[in-house]
Design a protein around this motif. Sequence first.
Motif, PDB file in Angstrom:
ATOM      1  N   LEU A 111      -4.015 -10.190   9.683  1.00 28.01           N
ATOM      2  CA  LEU A 111      -2.805 -10.438  10.109  1.00 28.01           C
ATOM      3  C   LEU A 111      -1.781 -10.946   8.675  1.00 28.01           C
ATOM      4  O   LEU A 111      -0.792 -10.587   8.797  1.00 28.01           O
ATOM      5  CB  LEU A 111      -2.491 -11.596  11.303  1.00 28.01           C
ATOM      6  CG  LEU A 111      -3.005 -10.734  12.342  1.00 28.01           C
ATOM      7  CD1 LEU A 111      -2.971 -11.917  13.638  1.00 28.01           C
ATOM      8  CD2 LEU A 111      -2.176  -9.765  13.076  1.00 28.01           C
ATOM      9  N   MET A 112      -2.411 -11.667   8.131  1.00 32.07           N
ATOM     10  CA  MET A 112      -1.897 -12.185   6.570  1.00 32.07           C
ATOM     11  C   MET A 112      -1.743 -11.034   5.711  1.00 32.07           C
ATOM     12  O   MET A 112      -0.768 -11.176   5.169  1.00 32.07           O
ATOM     13  CB  MET A 112      -2.894 -13.585   6.227  1.00 32.07           C
ATOM     14  CG  MET A 112      -2.054 -14.013   5.111  1.00 32.07           C
ATOM     15  SD  MET A 112      -3.370 -15.079   4.263  1.00 32.07           S
ATOM     16  CE  MET A 112      -4.475 -13.916   3.627  1.00 32.07           C
ATOM     17  N   THR A 113      -2.558 -10.233   5.591  1.00 34.45           N
ATOM     18  CA  THR A 113      -2.462  -9.112   4.775  1.00 34.45           C
ATOM     19  C   THR A 113      -1.366  -7.912   4.906  1.00 34.45           C
ATOM     20  O   THR A 113      -0.680  -7.688   4.048  1.00 34.45           O
ATOM     21  CB  THR A 113      -3.936  -8.349   4.708  1.00 34.45           C
ATOM     22  OG1 THR A 113      -4.877  -9.413   4.259  1.00 34.45           O
ATOM     23  CG2 THR A 113      -3.798  -7.407   3.448  1.00 34.45           C
ATOM     24  N   ILE A 114      -1.175  -7.702   6.044  1.00 34.69           N
ATOM     25  CA  ILE A 114      -0.181  -6.737   6.591  1.00 34.69           C
ATOM     26  C   ILE A 114       1.283  -7.030   5.831  1.00 34.69           C
ATOM     27  O   ILE A 114       1.738  -6.019   5.230  1.00 34.69           O
ATOM     28  CB  ILE A 114      -0.158  -6.444   8.272  1.00 34.69           C
ATOM     29  CG1 ILE A 114      -1.518  -5.809   8.354  1.00 34.69           C
ATOM     30  CG2 ILE A 114       0.993  -5.439   8.405  1.00 34.69           C
ATOM     31  CD1 ILE A 114      -1.582  -5.726   9.912  1.00 34.69           C
ATOM     32  N   PRO A 115       1.740  -8.164   5.979  1.00 35.98           N
ATOM     33  CA  PRO A 115       3.196  -8.364   5.473  1.00 35.98           C
ATOM     34  C   PRO A 115       3.143  -8.055   3.954  1.00 35.98           C
ATOM     35  O   PRO A 115       4.132  -7.361   3.299  1.00 35.98           O
ATOM     36  CB  PRO A 115       3.645  -9.430   5.763  1.00 35.98           C
ATOM     37  CG  PRO A 115       2.436  -9.966   6.942  1.00 35.98           C
ATOM     38  CD  PRO A 115       1.557  -9.363   6.729  1.00 35.98           C
ATOM     39  N   TYR A 116       2.108  -8.637   3.109  1.00 37.13           N
ATOM     40  CA  TYR A 116       2.181  -8.639   1.898  1.00 37.13           C
ATOM     41  C   TYR A 116       1.770  -7.119   1.255  1.00 37.13           C
ATOM     42  O   TYR A 116       2.634  -6.524   0.259  1.00 37.13           O
ATOM     43  CB  TYR A 116       0.970  -9.289   1.106  1.00 37.13           C
ATOM     44  CG  TYR A 116       1.056 -10.705   1.354  1.00 37.13           C
ATOM     45  CD1 TYR A 116       2.216 -11.445   0.427  1.00 37.13           C
ATOM     46  CD2 TYR A 116       0.460 -11.478   2.135  1.00 37.13           C
ATOM     47  CE1 TYR A 116       2.437 -12.570   0.515  1.00 37.13           C
ATOM     48  CE2 TYR A 116       0.858 -12.779   2.238  1.00 37.13           C
ATOM     49  CZ  TYR A 116       1.560 -13.508   1.440  1.00 37.13           C
ATOM     50  OH  TYR A 116       2.002 -14.741   1.238  1.00 37.13           O
TER      51      TYR A 116
ATOM     52  N   GLY B 102       4.914  -4.998  -0.692  1.00 38.34           N
ATOM     53  CA  GLY B 102       4.332  -4.448  -2.049  1.00 38.34           C
ATOM     54  C   GLY B 102       4.678  -2.961  -2.208  1.00 38.34           C
ATOM     55  O   GLY B 102       4.998  -2.593  -3.131  1.00 38.34           O
ATOM     56  N   THR B 103       4.489  -2.463  -1.053  1.00 36.60           N
ATOM     57  CA  THR B 103       4.690  -0.889  -0.933  1.00 36.60           C
ATOM     58  C   THR B 103       6.196  -0.747  -1.087  1.00 36.60           C
ATOM     59  O   THR B 103       6.658   0.133  -2.140  1.00 36.60           O
ATOM     60  CB  THR B 103       4.398  -0.282   0.556  1.00 36.60           C
ATOM     61  OG1 THR B 103       2.966  -0.455   0.445  1.00 36.60           O
ATOM     62  CG2 THR B 103       4.646   1.274   0.292  1.00 36.60           C
ATOM     63  N   VAL B 104       7.108  -1.291  -0.358  1.00 37.51           N
ATOM     64  CA  VAL B 104       8.453  -1.417  -0.670  1.00 37.51           C
ATOM     65  C   VAL B 104       8.769  -1.679  -1.995  1.00 37.51           C
ATOM     66  O   VAL B 104       9.880  -1.079  -2.752  1.00 37.51           O
ATOM     67  CB  VAL B 104       9.496  -2.354   0.360  1.00 37.51           C
ATOM     68  CG1 VAL B 104      10.729  -2.210  -0.075  1.00 37.51           C
ATOM     69  CG2 VAL B 104       9.241  -1.680   1.929  1.00 37.51           C
ATOM     70  N   GLY B 105       8.764  -2.638  -2.617  1.00 33.60           N
ATOM     71  CA  GLY B 105       8.675  -2.893  -4.118  1.00 33.60           C
ATOM     72  C   GLY B 105       8.425  -2.073  -4.820  1.00 33.60           C
ATOM     73  O   GLY B 105       9.154  -1.727  -5.764  1.00 33.60           O
ATOM     74  N   PHE B 106       7.141  -1.309  -4.769  1.00 35.81           N
ATOM     75  CA  PHE B 106       6.828  -0.245  -5.742  1.00 35.81           C
ATOM     76  C   PHE B 106       7.838   0.921  -5.488  1.00 35.81           C
ATOM     77  O   PHE B 106       8.039   1.202  -6.629  1.00 35.81           O
ATOM     78  CB  PHE B 106       5.384   0.272  -5.317  1.00 35.81           C
ATOM     79  CG  PHE B 106       4.895   1.640  -5.938  1.00 35.81           C
ATOM     80  CD1 PHE B 106       4.460   1.547  -7.286  1.00 35.81           C
ATOM     81  CD2 PHE B 106       5.032   2.701  -5.313  1.00 35.81           C
ATOM     82  CE1 PHE B 106       4.158   2.639  -7.974  1.00 35.81           C
ATOM     83  CE2 PHE B 106       4.294   3.687  -5.903  1.00 35.81           C
ATOM     84  CZ  PHE B 106       4.195   3.784  -7.264  1.00 35.81           C
ATOM     85  N   PHE B 107       8.058   1.211  -4.537  1.00 36.71           N
ATOM     86  CA  PHE B 107       8.971   2.340  -4.299  1.00 36.71           C
ATOM     87  C   PHE B 107      10.239   2.179  -4.759  1.00 36.71           C
ATOM     88  O   PHE B 107      11.133   2.946  -5.387  1.00 36.71           O
ATOM     89  CB  PHE B 107       9.185   3.028  -2.849  1.00 36.71           C
ATOM     90  CG  PHE B 107       7.882   3.690  -2.515  1.00 36.71           C
ATOM     91  CD1 PHE B 107       7.667   5.037  -3.101  1.00 36.71           C
ATOM     92  CD2 PHE B 107       7.109   3.228  -1.600  1.00 36.71           C
ATOM     93  CE1 PHE B 107       6.444   5.636  -2.712  1.00 36.71           C
ATOM     94  CE2 PHE B 107       5.863   4.084  -1.105  1.00 36.71           C
ATOM     95  CZ  PHE B 107       5.414   5.175  -1.694  1.00 36.71           C
ATOM     96  N   TRP B 108      10.708   0.850  -4.822  1.00 36.62           N
ATOM     97  CA  TRP B 108      12.138   0.443  -5.225  1.00 36.62           C
ATOM     98  C   TRP B 108      12.058   0.478  -6.651  1.00 36.62           C
ATOM     99  O   TRP B 108      13.007   0.921  -7.297  1.00 36.62           O
ATOM    100  CB  TRP B 108      12.246  -1.012  -4.565  1.00 36.62           C
ATOM    101  CG  TRP B 108      13.733  -1.380  -5.075  1.00 36.62           C
ATOM    102  CD1 TRP B 108      14.643  -0.672  -5.795  1.00 36.62           C
ATOM    103  CD2 TRP B 108      14.355  -2.728  -4.578  1.00 36.62           C
ATOM    104  NE1 TRP B 108      15.606  -1.685  -5.796  1.00 36.62           N
ATOM    105  CE2 TRP B 108      15.458  -2.925  -5.380  1.00 36.62           C
ATOM    106  CE3 TRP B 108      13.810  -3.797  -3.661  1.00 36.62           C
ATOM    107  CZ2 TRP B 108      16.456  -4.123  -4.923  1.00 36.62           C
ATOM    108  CZ3 TRP B 108      14.390  -4.893  -3.581  1.00 36.62           C
ATOM    109  CH2 TRP B 108      15.802  -4.882  -4.109  1.00 36.62           C
ATOM    110  N   TYR B 109      11.122   0.102  -7.367  1.00 39.64           N
ATOM    111  CA  TYR B 109      10.951   0.120  -8.742  1.00 39.64           C
ATOM    112  C   TYR B 109      10.866   1.368  -9.298  1.00 39.64           C
ATOM    113  O   TYR B 109      11.424   1.609 -10.210  1.00 39.64           O
ATOM    114  CB  TYR B 109       9.515  -0.759  -9.121  1.00 39.64           C
ATOM    115  CG  TYR B 109       9.235  -0.659 -10.628  1.00 39.64           C
ATOM    116  CD1 TYR B 109      10.030  -1.524 -11.459  1.00 39.64           C
ATOM    117  CD2 TYR B 109       8.407   0.157 -11.234  1.00 39.64           C
ATOM    118  CE1 TYR B 109       9.693  -1.367 -12.921  1.00 39.64           C
ATOM    119  CE2 TYR B 109       8.128   0.040 -12.477  1.00 39.64           C
ATOM    120  CZ  TYR B 109       8.874  -0.462 -13.246  1.00 39.64           C
ATOM    121  OH  TYR B 109       8.680  -0.600 -14.702  1.00 39.64           O
TER     122      TYR B 109
END
Length: 85
Positions: free
Chosen positions: A58-63, A67-74
């Motif tokens: 449950l802790m890993t899913i938000p990270y 991270g995925t959104v940040g990667f595509f944004w970058y």
Amino acid sequence: MKKVLAWGILALLLSCGLSLLPLSAQAQCTMCKTQVEASRTEKSGYDTTGLNKGILYLMTIPYVLIGTVGFFWYRNSQKKKQALH
């Protein structure tokens, strides 16, 4: 670009290394830990073997999502920079 790639590889290696820590270092909140300790003393306590793994899951899913959104944004911002030059 190579500097960013090097930092990405370093972050990936660090996260893989941290995930291989001993089982005693698994996450557990105070409320869950208290509940597990209380259920161990009772004879009719429920099975708590998967509690730590559930908390980590449950802790890993938000990270991962952030991270995925940040990667595509970058990646999108880099494409826009290259299109301007």
